[in-house]
Scaffold this active site. Sequence first.
Site, PDB file in Angstrom:
ATOM      1  N   HIS A   1     -25.317  16.076  16.338  1.00  0.00           N
ATOM      2  CA  HIS A   1     -25.505  17.075  15.262  1.00  0.00           C
ATOM      3  C   HIS A   1     -26.063  16.207  14.107  1.00  0.00           C
ATOM      4  CE1 HIS A   1     -24.962  20.952  13.099  1.00  0.00           C
ATOM      5  NE2 HIS A   1     -24.371  20.441  12.323  1.00  0.00           N
TER       6      HIS A   1
ATOM      7  N   LYS B   1     -28.943  28.966  10.185  1.00  0.00           N
ATOM      8  CA  LYS B   1     -28.796  28.302   8.841  1.00  0.00           C
ATOM      9  C   LYS B   1     -29.521  26.903   9.451  1.00  0.00           C
ATOM     10  CE  LYS B   1     -25.105  26.180   6.879  1.00  0.00           C
ATOM     11  NZ  LYS B   1     -23.937  25.773   6.363  1.00  0.00           N
TER      12      LYS B   1
ATOM     13  N   LYS C   1     -29.691  22.542   8.742  1.00  0.00           N
ATOM     14  CA  LYS C   1     -29.320  21.454   8.069  1.00  0.00           C
ATOM     15  C   LYS C   1     -30.479  20.838   7.513  1.00  0.00           C
ATOM     16  CE  LYS C   1     -24.719  21.599   8.136  1.00  0.00           C
ATOM     17  NZ  LYS C   1     -23.990  21.437   6.873  1.00  0.00           N
TER      18      LYS C   1
ATOM     19  N   ASP D   1     -28.969  24.093   4.104  1.00  0.00           N
ATOM     20  CA  ASP D   1     -27.942  23.561   3.488  1.00  0.00           C
ATOM     21  C   ASP D   1     -28.078  21.924   3.438  1.00  0.00           C
ATOM     22  OD1 ASP D   1     -25.633  22.496   2.908  1.00  0.00           O
ATOM     23  OD2 ASP D   1     -24.354  22.953   4.550  1.00  0.00           O
TER      24      ASP D   1
ATOM     25  N   LYS E   1     -13.822  27.631   2.865  1.00  0.00           N
ATOM     26  CA  LYS E   1     -13.444  26.821   4.055  1.00  0.00           C
ATOM     27  C   LYS E   1     -12.216  26.535   3.754  1.00  0.00           C
ATOM     28  CE  LYS E   1     -17.444  24.195   4.996  1.00  0.00           C
ATOM     29  NZ  LYS E   1     -18.645  23.428   4.571  1.00  0.00           N
TER      30      LYS E   1
ATOM     31  N   GLU F   1     -20.419  31.512   9.511  1.00  0.00           N
ATOM     32  CA  GLU F   1     -20.833  30.388  10.370  1.00  0.00           C
ATOM     33  C   GLU F   1     -19.935  29.714  11.534  1.00  0.00           C
ATOM     34  OE1 GLU F   1     -22.412  26.925   8.245  1.00  0.00           O
ATOM     35  OE2 GLU F   1     -20.534  26.914   6.985  1.00  0.00           O
TER      36      GLU F   1
HETATM   37 MN    MN Z   1     -22.163  23.377   3.481  1.00  0.00          MN
END
Ligand code: MN
Length: 372
Positions: A22, A166, A168, A197, A272, A326
Amino acid sequence: MEKVTIKNITAQLLDIPIKRPHQFSAVKVSSKSFVLLKVELSNGIIGIGEGTTPGIFWNGESVETMKLVIDQYVTPLLLDQDPVLTEALLQKMNRQIRGNYFAKATVEMALLDALGKWYNIPVHQLLGTLHKDKIPVRWALASGTPEGDIEEAKEYVTSGKYDNFKTKSGKEAPEDDAKRSIRIAEGIRAHSTIGIDPNGSWDRLTSMKWMGDFFDAGIDFLEQPLPPQDVEGLARLAAMKKVPIMADESASTIDDAMRLAKADAADIFSLKIHKAGGMKNTIKVAGIAEASGISCFGGTSLESSIGTAACVHAYASIPNLDYGSELFGPDWLADDPVKEPVTIKDGYIYVPDKPGLGVELDEEKVSAYLRQ
Ligand code: MN
């Protein structure tokens, strides 16, 4: 009746493989590390908590610092204390240990799991009441190429597993990142949308320059384009009224949330539980957002089913969780240290309804992934 106290606390490190590497803006990972915390009460009940971070680049904590802080500083504060007074214990930790929110959230998680098991109720009932019994989940596209990402998105939409995404960014130059995101958004816009993001890796001018194109491409949100401390920059982007601005790294604690709300620096807060210092604090952040007309998104630190369950218990009680979540961590990991993973299907994650967090440790898997 004899008073129940906290009898024993143990923190272990686990390294669990992931299905494929990732790419974050700063680092590429091929396994994920966790702190597995067990809090044993004098009545024999054991609560579990999970600590994990996207990486030390994210907020300066790592699983190693969490274990050290818990072993060395938290455990002496909690042993022999009354677990019912959880809020008082959390305040005591805050007074004696500055920062270290991920470590504190892990402790809160284990305490609430223990209380839930003791009272025979799910953690969401300790936090309040539910607003939803399932919440939407988006998947993070990270195949490495725009074509691959478009293909992956189409496969997920066709199979019905996920229908929003989403992406990255932040590895390439901001300019190339922006163009790549627009290509993906245009490639999938017939059936779904993406949020971008860059994990704080862009600058003000690049972000401003591309806002109109992002809007035209139907991009859902721009998450934390600027470094965490640049609240004024986020406010400028939000004032453009193009793509909604989501604050993540900038909106960690309840104090951050207040500062952002006062500065009109975000349209959406990514929540979060670890960065906020726990589930209760996350709900407080959502309250500040609610009073300020800011929407919420259920963010992840890429937890296994343990931490993901904690996230769902908190997020599902939040009325202004307008952008879903997410919470795909359990699908992204190659294995899960519990007997039965949380349920993610048809683009939703379901709130566990068993006592405590509602997940049961698989001790065989725990031994297999224990760091030596
Ligand atoms: Mn983030």
